[in-house]
Design an enzyme around this catalytic site. Structure first.
Site, PDB file in Angstrom:
ATOM      1  N   MET A 238       3.076  56.844  78.679  1.00 20.13           N
ATOM      2  CA  MET A 238       4.395  57.464  78.767  1.00 20.13           C
ATOM      3  C   MET A 238       4.551  58.294  80.040  1.00 20.13           C
ATOM      4  O   MET A 238       3.596  58.559  80.753  1.00 20.13           O
ATOM      5  CB  MET A 238       4.636  58.341  77.533  1.00 20.13           C
ATOM      6  CG  MET A 238       4.659  57.550  76.226  1.00 20.13           C
ATOM      7  SD  MET A 238       4.791  58.588  74.756  1.00 20.13           S
ATOM      8  CE  MET A 238       6.439  59.265  74.949  1.00 20.13           C
ATOM      9  N   HIS A 239       5.781  58.682  80.308  1.00 17.85           N
ATOM     10  CA  HIS A 239       6.162  59.689  81.317  1.00 17.85           C
ATOM     11  C   HIS A 239       6.113  59.239  82.773  1.00 17.85           C
ATOM     12  O   HIS A 239       6.677  59.899  83.630  1.00 17.85           O
ATOM     13  CB  HIS A 239       5.300  60.957  81.198  1.00 17.85           C
ATOM     14  CG  HIS A 239       5.121  61.488  79.823  1.00 17.85           C
ATOM     15  ND1 HIS A 239       6.174  61.843  79.017  1.00 17.85           N
ATOM     16  CD2 HIS A 239       3.999  61.717  79.097  1.00 17.85           C
ATOM     17  CE1 HIS A 239       5.705  62.290  77.863  1.00 17.85           C
ATOM     18  NE2 HIS A 239       4.390  62.218  77.882  1.00 17.85           N
TER      19      HIS A 239
ATOM     20  N   ASP B 141       3.162  54.514  74.131  1.00 16.87           N
ATOM     21  CA  ASP B 141       1.900  54.221  73.454  1.00 16.87           C
ATOM     22  C   ASP B 141       1.714  54.992  72.159  1.00 16.87           C
ATOM     23  O   ASP B 141       1.153  54.454  71.189  1.00 16.87           O
ATOM     24  CB  ASP B 141       0.719  54.415  74.395  1.00 16.87           C
ATOM     25  CG  ASP B 141       0.669  55.787  75.057  1.00 16.87           C
ATOM     26  OD1 ASP B 141       1.509  56.656  74.743  1.00 16.87           O
ATOM     27  OD2 ASP B 141      -0.219  55.987  75.909  1.00 16.87           O
TER      28      ASP B 141
END
Length: 484
Positions: free
Chosen positions: A76-77, A233
């Site tokens: 992520m991110h 995830d």
């Protein structure tokens, strides 16, 4: 057959599910991370596609030819920045990058309700602060941005040609209004982001597009099959382990670590530094304690000594308690929100062995989950039984230590080490119409349980207290010498 692709930090993992929902094949391809300066963490998205090709091509061609849909999961991110021709503007700035500390404070000053809107206060690893940092430090790169994607969604674009994400990955950007489940114009405005750069949001079980002929040929898959939007995830791992109803919880032991509980409503709790995010499945959210260092310190120490992880873990289990270790190699989110703190051993002596150092690292990973349990308990309900996913679940010693320290019963299932890829494949089953959500997202049977041991729990209680005292002590030292 249904294919799940999980784009991790250290590897791309894939799995194939049969019509019965059983895993028929798995494969992986390694990735590397670059650190161009202290606190920076980047990857080349072209390497993601190369690794995806390698991993998928390891699957038997006969199985690949039967795949009916693809699902996606990913770290992520990360800020995947594309120009008007959909070419990368620069390397991807990852989830564990710490450069945007000042920008987080500036976003919060400009919009004090940013954390309430986005489910967590701005943190350097999130996507929005990275864009504000780029506007100040790389204005030429910022000026070229036409599209912003999350890592798995870049793979999705390569597969189906569209710009699509899901609610869970959108949630991790600090641009998403969690309660309303839409992009926030206000959060975009305070982070130098044009809302027009952001992708369409679809639930993870919805088809984002159809597999294009070119990538189908590269991967050896049938063209035209559905590609599900998938999930970040953490959320994909929840799908893989059946944590899709209120109160379902699990721990994830990958490069990073998570303690995750599904909730039926949006429940932000900023004081506990808990992430309150939209789930990838409709009508649900989750609360998550996020630790930047998961099982990574175990691999780090093995790499440092040039030894196999399994051999060191065996020595660790037989070793007596030794030094204390603070595992913050890349700072920490829950519970400290501290990007500057770094790792360190305390209490080294003449008799300290490699095994005792690894034992200290295993204990420290477990202690981070004790902190996570306390934070999540303060923020809401805390299950007393947790399933476990991620590569760290291969270690009985680690799982037993987590159970002893947290007081939670830990359960391991078959396929625990490929949890997000399994969840991605399950979302592909739903997107293709081959299964309903309730049929696809069942809880797998537990193959091994780790119950807390009273004697070990008592022994570790004193070490946990010392570990918690080590953070402020080392923080004062770190402030004196500066982060390195």
């Amino acid at each position: 057959m249904h294919l799940g692709i999980d784009l991790g930090t250290s590897a791309v993992k894939v799995c194939v599910l049969g019509p019965d929902g059983e895993v028929k094949a798995t494969a992986s391809a390694a990735l590397t991370v670059s650190h161009p300066f202290e606190g920076a963490s980047e990857q080349d998205c072209a390497a993601w596609w190369t690794a995806t090709r390698r991993a998928v091509q390891e699957i038997d061609a006969a199985l690949r030819g039967q795949v009916r849909a693809i699902g996606l999961s990913g770290q992520m991110h990360g800020a995947v920045l594309l120009d008007a021709d959909r070419r990368p503007v620069r390397p991807v700035i990852l989830w564990n990058d710490a450069r945007a500390t000042v920008e987080c404070a500036d976003i919060l000053a400009a919009e004090p309700e940013a954390g309430e809107i986005a489910g967590a206060p701005p943190m350097p690893g999130f996507t929005a602060p990275k864009l504000l940092w780029l506007s100040r430090h790389e204005p030429e790169s910022h000026a070229r941005i036409a599209h912003v994607l999350l890592p798995k969604d870049y793979l999705g674009m390569r597969l189906h040609g569209r710009l699509v994400t899901d609610p869970s990955d959108a949630a991790g950007t600090s641009w998403y209004d969690e309660r309303a489940r839409r992009w926030s114009d206000r959060l975009c405005a305070v982070s130098a982001t044009d809302p027009g750069w952001l992708p369409e949001v679809r639930h993870g079980t919805e088809a984002a597009g159809a597999l294009l002929p070119g990538p189908a040929e590269e991967l050896g898959l049938p063209a035209g099959i559905a590609v599900a939007a998938g999930g970040g995830d953490a959320a994909a791992g929840a799908v893989g382990i059946g944590a899709v109803s209120g109160g379902d919880g699990f721990i994830s032991l990958g490069t990073s670590g998570q303690l995750f509980v599904t909730t039926p409503a949006y429940r932000p709790n900023l004081a506990s530094r808990i992430h309150a995010y939209a789930h990838t499945v409709p009508g649900h959210w989750f609360q998550m304690a996020a630790m930047l260092n998961g099982a990574r310190p175990i691999a780090w120490l093995a790499e440092l000594f040039g030894r196999p992880i399994g051999a060191l873990l065996a020595e660790a289990e037989a070793a007596p308690p030794g030094p204390l270790f603070l595992p913050y190699l890349t700072g920490e989110r829950t519970p400290h929100g501290d990007t500057e703190i770094r790792a360190g051993f305390a209490g080294l002596g003449e008799t300290t062995s490699q095994g005792s150092l690894m034992r200290s690292v295993v204990e420290a990973v477990a202690f981070t989950f004790a902190d996570a349990v306390d934070a999540l308990s303060a923020a809401g309900d805390m299950p007393d039984t947790l399933l476990a996913i991620g590569g760290g679940t291969r270690s009985d010693f680690l799982l037993q230590t987590i159970a002893d320290v947290t007081g939670c019963r830990i359960g391991r299932t078959d396929g625990a080490d490929i949890g997000p890829a399994l969840g991605a494949a399950r979302m592909a089953m739903v997107a293709s119409g081959d299964a309903s959500q309730s049929d696809a997202m069942t809880k797998p049977p537990v193959t091994r349980r780790f119950d807390p041991r009273r004697g070990e729990a008592e022994r570790l209680k004193a070490r946990l207290a010392a570990y918690r005292a080590l953070y402020p002590a080392l923080k004062s030292v770190q402030a004196a010498i500066g982060a390195r």
